[in-house]
Design a protein around this motif. Structure first.
Motif, PDB file in Angstrom:
ATOM      1  N   ALA A  23     -37.721  41.187  63.191  1.00 28.63           N
ATOM      2  CA  ALA A  23     -37.893  41.199  61.735  1.00 28.63           C
ATOM      3  C   ALA A  23     -36.528  41.110  61.057  1.00 28.63           C
ATOM      4  O   ALA A  23     -35.496  41.476  61.641  1.00 28.63           O
ATOM      5  N   LEU A  24     -36.540  40.636  59.836  1.00 30.89           N
ATOM      6  CA  LEU A  24     -35.330  40.518  59.023  1.00 30.89           C
ATOM      7  C   LEU A  24     -35.438  41.423  57.807  1.00 30.89           C
ATOM      8  O   LEU A  24     -36.527  41.599  57.242  1.00 30.89           O
ATOM      9  N   MET A  25     -34.314  42.009  57.406  1.00 28.99           N
ATOM     10  CA  MET A  25     -34.261  42.817  56.203  1.00 28.99           C
ATOM     11  C   MET A  25     -33.130  42.313  55.314  1.00 28.99           C
ATOM     12  O   MET A  25     -32.011  42.120  55.796  1.00 28.99           O
ATOM     13  N   GLU A  26     -33.448  42.108  54.034  1.00 32.25           N
ATOM     14  CA  GLU A  26     -32.411  41.714  53.072  1.00 32.25           C
ATOM     15  C   GLU A  26     -31.979  42.950  52.293  1.00 32.25           C
ATOM     16  O   GLU A  26     -32.828  43.687  51.751  1.00 32.25           O
ATOM     17  N   LEU A  27     -30.680  43.202  52.254  1.00 36.35           N
ATOM     18  CA  LEU A  27     -30.151  44.353  51.536  1.00 36.35           C
ATOM     19  C   LEU A  27     -30.201  44.109  50.033  1.00 36.35           C
ATOM     20  O   LEU A  27     -30.139  42.961  49.564  1.00 36.35           O
ATOM     21  N   ASP A  28     -30.298  45.189  49.266  1.00 40.28           N
ATOM     22  CA  ASP A  28     -30.408  45.026  47.809  1.00 40.28           C
ATOM     23  C   ASP A  28     -29.117  44.507  47.180  1.00 40.28           C
ATOM     24  O   ASP A  28     -29.136  43.948  46.086  1.00 40.28           O
ATOM     25  N   SER A  29     -27.983  44.662  47.859  1.00 44.34           N
ATOM     26  CA  SER A  29     -26.708  44.100  47.381  1.00 44.34           C
ATOM     27  C   SER A  29     -25.815  43.864  48.590  1.00 44.34           C
ATOM     28  O   SER A  29     -25.928  44.573  49.596  1.00 44.34           O
ATOM     29  N   PRO A  30     -24.925  42.856  48.507  1.00 42.91           N
ATOM     30  CA  PRO A  30     -24.069  42.540  49.657  1.00 42.91           C
ATOM     31  C   PRO A  30     -23.111  43.682  49.967  1.00 42.91           C
ATOM     32  O   PRO A  30     -22.769  44.489  49.098  1.00 42.91           O
TER      33      PRO A  30
ATOM     34  N   ILE B  31     -25.913  40.770  60.377  1.00 40.90           N
ATOM     35  CA  ILE B  31     -25.632  39.372  60.710  1.00 40.90           C
ATOM     36  C   ILE B  31     -24.942  38.637  59.559  1.00 40.90           C
ATOM     37  O   ILE B  31     -24.449  37.527  59.742  1.00 40.90           O
ATOM     38  N   SER B  32     -24.916  39.240  58.356  1.00 40.81           N
ATOM     39  CA  SER B  32     -24.202  38.662  57.211  1.00 40.81           C
ATOM     40  C   SER B  32     -23.993  39.763  56.181  1.00 40.81           C
ATOM     41  O   SER B  32     -24.409  40.913  56.392  1.00 40.81           O
ATOM     42  N   GLU B  33     -23.391  39.416  55.037  1.00 40.23           N
ATOM     43  CA  GLU B  33     -23.145  40.414  54.005  1.00 40.23           C
ATOM     44  C   GLU B  33     -24.428  41.018  53.450  1.00 40.23           C
ATOM     45  O   GLU B  33     -24.418  42.116  52.899  1.00 40.23           O
ATOM     46  N   GLN B  34     -25.560  40.310  53.606  1.00 40.48           N
ATOM     47  CA  GLN B  34     -26.778  40.797  52.971  1.00 40.48           C
ATOM     48  C   GLN B  34     -28.000  40.840  53.891  1.00 40.48           C
ATOM     49  O   GLN B  34     -29.064  41.280  53.485  1.00 40.48           O
ATOM     50  N   TRP B  35     -27.856  40.436  55.173  1.00 41.58           N
ATOM     51  CA  TRP B  35     -29.019  40.413  56.059  1.00 41.58           C
ATOM     52  C   TRP B  35     -28.771  41.210  57.336  1.00 41.58           C
ATOM     53  O   TRP B  35     -27.682  41.180  57.898  1.00 41.58           O
ATOM     54  N   ILE B  36     -29.820  41.891  57.780  1.00 45.79           N
ATOM     55  CA  ILE B  36     -29.784  42.614  59.041  1.00 45.79           C
ATOM     56  C   ILE B  36     -31.027  42.243  59.852  1.00 45.79           C
ATOM     57  O   ILE B  36     -32.043  41.808  59.295  1.00 45.79           O
ATOM     58  N   VAL B  37     -30.925  42.408  61.169  1.00 50.72           N
ATOM     59  CA  VAL B  37     -32.029  42.094  62.084  1.00 50.72           C
ATOM     60  C   VAL B  37     -32.518  43.379  62.728  1.00 50.72           C
ATOM     61  O   VAL B  37     -31.721  44.215  63.162  1.00 50.72           O
ATOM     62  N   THR B  38     -33.829  43.529  62.807  1.00 55.37           N
ATOM     63  CA  THR B  38     -34.406  44.695  63.469  1.00 55.37           C
ATOM     64  C   THR B  38     -35.653  44.245  64.234  1.00 55.37           C
ATOM     65  O   THR B  38     -35.890  43.055  64.432  1.00 55.37           O
TER      66      THR B  38
ATOM     67  N   ARG C 135     -33.495  31.710  66.819  1.00 56.85           N
ATOM     68  CA  ARG C 135     -32.320  31.313  66.021  1.00 56.85           C
ATOM     69  C   ARG C 135     -32.701  30.417  64.852  1.00 56.85           C
ATOM     70  O   ARG C 135     -32.203  30.580  63.730  1.00 56.85           O
ATOM     71  N   ALA C 136     -33.591  29.422  65.089  1.00 55.44           N
ATOM     72  CA  ALA C 136     -34.001  28.518  64.006  1.00 55.44           C
ATOM     73  C   ALA C 136     -34.749  29.278  62.916  1.00 55.44           C
ATOM     74  O   ALA C 136     -34.575  29.019  61.715  1.00 55.44           O
ATOM     75  N   TRP C 137     -35.580  30.248  63.337  1.00 56.28           N
ATOM     76  CA  TRP C 137     -36.324  31.063  62.373  1.00 56.28           C
ATOM     77  C   TRP C 137     -35.384  31.893  61.507  1.00 56.28           C
ATOM     78  O   TRP C 137     -35.562  31.977  60.283  1.00 56.28           O
ATOM     79  N   ILE C 138     -34.382  32.490  62.105  1.00 52.26           N
ATOM     80  CA  ILE C 138     -33.400  33.274  61.347  1.00 52.26           C
ATOM     81  C   ILE C 138     -32.676  32.387  60.343  1.00 52.26           C
ATOM     82  O   ILE C 138     -32.465  32.763  59.182  1.00 52.26           O
ATOM     83  N   LYS C 139     -32.280  31.177  60.772  1.00 53.57           N
ATOM     84  CA  LYS C 139     -31.602  30.225  59.892  1.00 53.57           C
ATOM     85  C   LYS C 139     -32.505  29.837  58.719  1.00 53.57           C
ATOM     86  O   LYS C 139     -32.076  29.775  57.561  1.00 53.57           O
ATOM     87  N   GLU C 140     -33.771  29.602  59.026  1.00 51.12           N
ATOM     88  CA  GLU C 140     -34.723  29.186  57.992  1.00 51.12           C
ATOM     89  C   GLU C 140     -34.904  30.276  56.936  1.00 51.12           C
ATOM     90  O   GLU C 140     -34.934  30.008  55.735  1.00 51.12           O
ATOM     91  N   LYS C 141     -35.009  31.507  57.383  1.00 47.33           N
ATOM     92  CA  LYS C 141     -35.315  32.598  56.458  1.00 47.33           C
ATOM     93  C   LYS C 141     -34.093  33.134  55.712  1.00 47.33           C
ATOM     94  O   LYS C 141     -34.207  33.616  54.580  1.00 47.33           O
ATOM     95  N   THR C 142     -32.920  33.085  56.329  1.00 45.81           N
ATOM     96  CA  THR C 142     -31.733  33.725  55.737  1.00 45.81           C
ATOM     97  C   THR C 142     -30.608  32.765  55.381  1.00 45.81           C
ATOM     98  O   THR C 142     -29.720  33.117  54.612  1.00 45.81           O
TER      99      THR C 142
END
Length: 836
Positions: free
Chosen positions: A695-702, A630-637, A827-834
């Motif tokens: 769930a959301l996952m943040e990658l270690d680098s973009p 969903i962005s350079e550093q975030w994925i959704v699962t 959608r609001a939760w994803i915005k809040e967290k990422t």
């Protein structure tokens, strides 16, 4: 536990104003006679004369300004490109070099003769500026030129007609007004996008050498994106007796052809009458753009605008002998069955091509011809005025025909002719012929009115397998199907989905809700307790209608400035609807590669077709779950993918590695690998009911976006994906229940199912945060290993993340749909967290 078992997706100044002060001084007179008027003009007369002279001067100046400035603006530059065959000349190698004396001498003769031709036309002679010869090629000698005219406003059509009449005259009788004999002229107005003075211009020439490849690339490729405001053209040549083949193995341009585009011509100048195709956007390397010329020349033009630059393209050019078997088509066919196809299928067929197939089968048999694929250019006038396929004595086909179009002849002989003209090519066709008995055209099968034969089990199954619905007429419906009053039978899961599937509304009757439930405007049923709770539990938001809350009404979009739109799903549709433009922000997402429609019952995806798909692996082991970029550093699962078990701490970032840009599991080395920095499952995830399974996952680098790695678009909280809509599921999960995972990324299309019906089928386990999708007759579904992956929907030419693969009762079972986490709810939760 096997990891795969973790589940089922912008005045003249006053200085020139003369404020004259007329200071009249009256002197005392010593003689009254001096006060009498004298003959002559006097002061008043002089002033009148001065005013008249000033007016005349101003009028003269105005006319001059109008003539030399404003009138000039009423003229438009018109450039006509064309080619002319010089019948009394022979080609020499020096004509290929624009700096040679031979080239310049012949070019001067051509330009002088073109001027002489134009001088004979009253509509052309007075507007003609000049001509320039761009190139020569073989064919006696063919000269390629541009002619410029300054045409007054309103005269463009007359000039177009005059140029066409001149070309027609020369084509019919030949033209000799000097030392050269012109016997064939082709000319058309140049597309204005190709001669903008604001663009930097570059020109290249390349000649194929033997069988070796010549490479052409967009400027800067592959190190940097192509430059803005650029016009580039490549004049490509081959040896006499050869044609050129051009294959784009990388093609990644802006998706709007009004901005950036590539044009390929069967010529050495950009003449529309020899334009093969205009292309833009992204094309998958697994299905490369491929063109073949009709002679030994080809022109490629590339135009960019001031913004939106992309990686560009790389193409390979080779020459093929005109006698090559690769170019052969037509011939005699026999036996009881066989196949044939257009030249270069499935890539673009060449222009100016004629093929004829003569088919003869055994005596007493008749012939059925089935076109499995059919895409043939219709021509500018349509009605098959361009390219066509003719079944002699039966029918003529062109355009895009339905898959498996059938033509029959009541004879054992059939003649099929394919003909392409000088412009606008397409992918062509693939055909299969077979014999049939005159008395039994569909042995052991059901014959549709359109002559198609289908397997008996497909009769009365609720699906239009024939294409003309004849297999679904006069049916006896069983208890598991809707009995339409018009005689059709439809799958039960289409009941009460807001879509008139029967055609007579039978399937949308008696669709009320149970006691304690609120009926949404789209017929969805939700708990009465969810009414006016501030959350949009109805997909159309109607459960919050009339509530004392300052929120958008049903089927609306909340802009960044807090204002609401009444237009449903306005995000990234190419139109700015919000005053602050927030509905068109963050739209560099969801661009899907060109494709054609394991996931159970699916098929292999094309390379880079779903560039947001992620494969999640336990470190140093196999694929476990899917995810979406969903962005350079975030994925959704899915949240259930990251729940701990006795032996494996799935909730810990160090457990995982993510592979982006992956297509085949056995080629992980070609993908981009990232470790996980943090994992954020939804706090309200229920492991028993799979509610809030996200769930959301943040990658270690973009990551850097490319053709193979791109984000999918996120829907807004008000986006509606109604029952009956087609969605796409993708993943490397099991291709059958209990089976092993797929090696190559799989895709399948399924349909969103009415939540009330789904809740009945799934024994009341469906919440307002779940979406049901599938094919209830069975056979297509997500399965173990697909969990966390995307359920995507195509809207305004972009793919949106409508859902996340969550759970299901087995895989692809009858009346057991797949269940997906409804992303708009989060959608609001994803915005809040990422922050995305």
């Amino acid at each position: 536990m096997d990891p795969m078992d973790r589940g089922m997706r912008y005045t003249p100044g006053s200085s020139s104003d003369m404020n004259w002060e007329l200071a009249d001084t009256f002197l005392p007179a010593s003689d009254n006679k001096k006060l009498k008027k004298k003959r002559g003009p006097g002061k008043v007369g002089i002033i009148v004369v001065v005013v008249i002279l000033a007016a005349v001067l101003a009028l003269t100046i105005g006319l001059l300004v109008w003539h030399f400035h404003f009138r000039q603006n009423l003229q438009s530059q018109k450039i006509y490109t064309g080619s002319v065959r010089i019948a009394n000349q022979a080609f020499v190698d020096a004509y290929e070099n624009p700096d040679s004396a031979e080239f310049k001498d012949l070019a001067n003769q051509v330009m002088a003769q073109l001027k002489s031709m134009y001088s004979e036309s009253p509509q052309l002679s007075k507007y003609y500026i000049g001509s320039e010869v761009q190139a020569f090629s073989e064919g006696s000698v063919i000269a390629y030129y541009e002619s410029e005219f300054a045409v007054p406003a309103g005269q463009e059509a007359e000039v177009d007609q005059a140029v066409n009449r001149l070309s027609s005259k020369v084509r019919r009788v030949g033209e000799k007004q000097g030392p050269l004999v012109f016997d064939h002229v082709v000319s058309s107005a140049l597309d204005t996008r190709l001669f903008s003075k604001a663009r930097a211009s570059m020109r290249y020439s390349q000649h194929a050498k033997s069988s070796a490849e010549e490479i052409i690339t967009s400027p800067g490729f592959p190190d940097e994106p192509y430059a803005p405001n650029t016009f580039v053209q490549w004049q490509l040549r081959g040896d006499p007796g050869h044609v050129l083949k051009l294959s784009f193995d990388t093609f990644n341009l802006e998706g709007n052809c009004s901005n950036d585009f590539v044009r390929v011509y069967d010529s050495l100048v950009a003449v529309d009458k020899h334009l093969m195709e205009e292309e833009c956007g992204y094309n998958s390397p697994s299905n490369p753009l491929n063109f073949i010329s009709s002679r030994n020349v080809m022109l490629v033009t590339f135009v960019t605008n001031e913004e939106g630059n992309f990686p560009g393209f790389r193409a390979r050019m080779t020459q093929i002998s005109q006698d090559s078997s690769d170019l052969a088509c037509g011939g005699k066919l026999g036996g009881t069955s066989g196949s044939f196809k257009s030249p270069n299928f499935p890539s673009y067929y060449p222009p100016n091509k004629t093929c004829q197939w003569d088919i003869q089968v055994p005596d007493g048999k008749h012939i059925k011809l089935r076109f499995t694929t059919f895409m043939v250019s219709t021509g500018s006038l349509n009605h098959c005025s361009g390219d066509y396929v003719q079944i002699v004595g039966v029918s003529t086909l062109c355009g895009k025909q339905p898959e498996n179009t059938i033509v029959t002849v009541n004879s054992n002989k059939m003649t099929v002719v394919f003909k392409s003209d000088s412009s606008q090519v397409d992918q062509g066709f693939s055909a299969i012929y077979e014999v049939f008995e005159p008395t039994d055209p569909c042995p052991y099968k059901f014959q549709c009115d359109n002559k198609r034969c289908i397997n008996p089990p497909l009769r009365c199954d609720g699906w239009n397998d024939c294409g003309d619905s004849t297999d679904e007429r006069n049916c006896q419906c069983d208890a598991s199907m809707i009995k339409c009053r018009n005689g059709f039978c439809k799958p039960m899961f289409w009941r009460c989905d807001g879509v008139n599937d029967c055609g007579d509304d039978t399937d949308e009757l008696n669709c009320g809700c149970n006691v304690g439930e609120f009926q949404c405007n789209d017929n969805q049923c939700v708990s009465e307790k969810l009414r006016c709770d501030g959350n949009r539990d109805c997909k159309d938001g109607s459960d919050e209608d009339g509530c004392s809350r300052d929120i958008c009404k049903d089927s609306t979009f909340l802009c960044g400035n807090g204002k609401c739109l009444t237009k449903p799903n306005p995000m990234c549709d190419g139109q700015v609807d919000c005053e602050d433009g927030s509905d068109e922000s963050n739209c560099n997402c969801g661009r899907k590669a060109n494709s054609k429609p394991r996931i159970v019952g699916g098929q292999e995806a094309d390379v880079d077709e779903f560039p947001w798909q992620v494969s999640l692996h336990i470190k140093n082991t196999a694929h476990v779950c899917g995810a979406s970029i969903i962005s350079e550093q975030w994925i959704v699962t899915a949240a259930h993918c990251v729940q701990d078990e006795d032996k494996i701490k799935y909730s810990q970032p160090g457990t995982w590695e993510a592979y982006l840009g992956l297509h085949t599991q056995k080629e992980k080395q070609k993908a981009t690998k990232r470790l996980i920095k943090q994992i954020i499952p939804h706090k309200n995830y229920n492991a028993n009911t799979y509610d809030n399974d996200i769930a959301l996952m943040e990658l270690d680098s973009p990551v850097t976006f490319s053709a193979s790695i791109r984000p999918i678009c996120l829907p807004t909280a008000t986006d509606v994906f109604p029952a009956g809509e087609t969605v796409t599921i993708t993943g490397w999960g099991a291709t059958r229940e209990g089976g092993s995972g797929a090696t190559v990324l799989q895709k399948a299309n399924v349909r969103i199912i009415n939540s009330t019906v789904c809740n009945q089928l799934m024994d009341g386990q469906i919440t307002s945060r779940m979406t049901c999708a599938g094919v209830l007759t069975g056979g297509v579904d997500a399965c173990q290993g697909d969990s966390g992956g995307p359920m995507s929907v195509l809207s305004n030419e972009r793919m949106f993340l409508a859902g996340v693969v969550s759970w299901g009762d087995g895989c692809a079972r009858r009346n057991k749909p797949g269940i997906y986490t409804t992303v708009p709810k989060f959608r609001a939760w994803i915005k809040e967290k990422t922050g995305v």
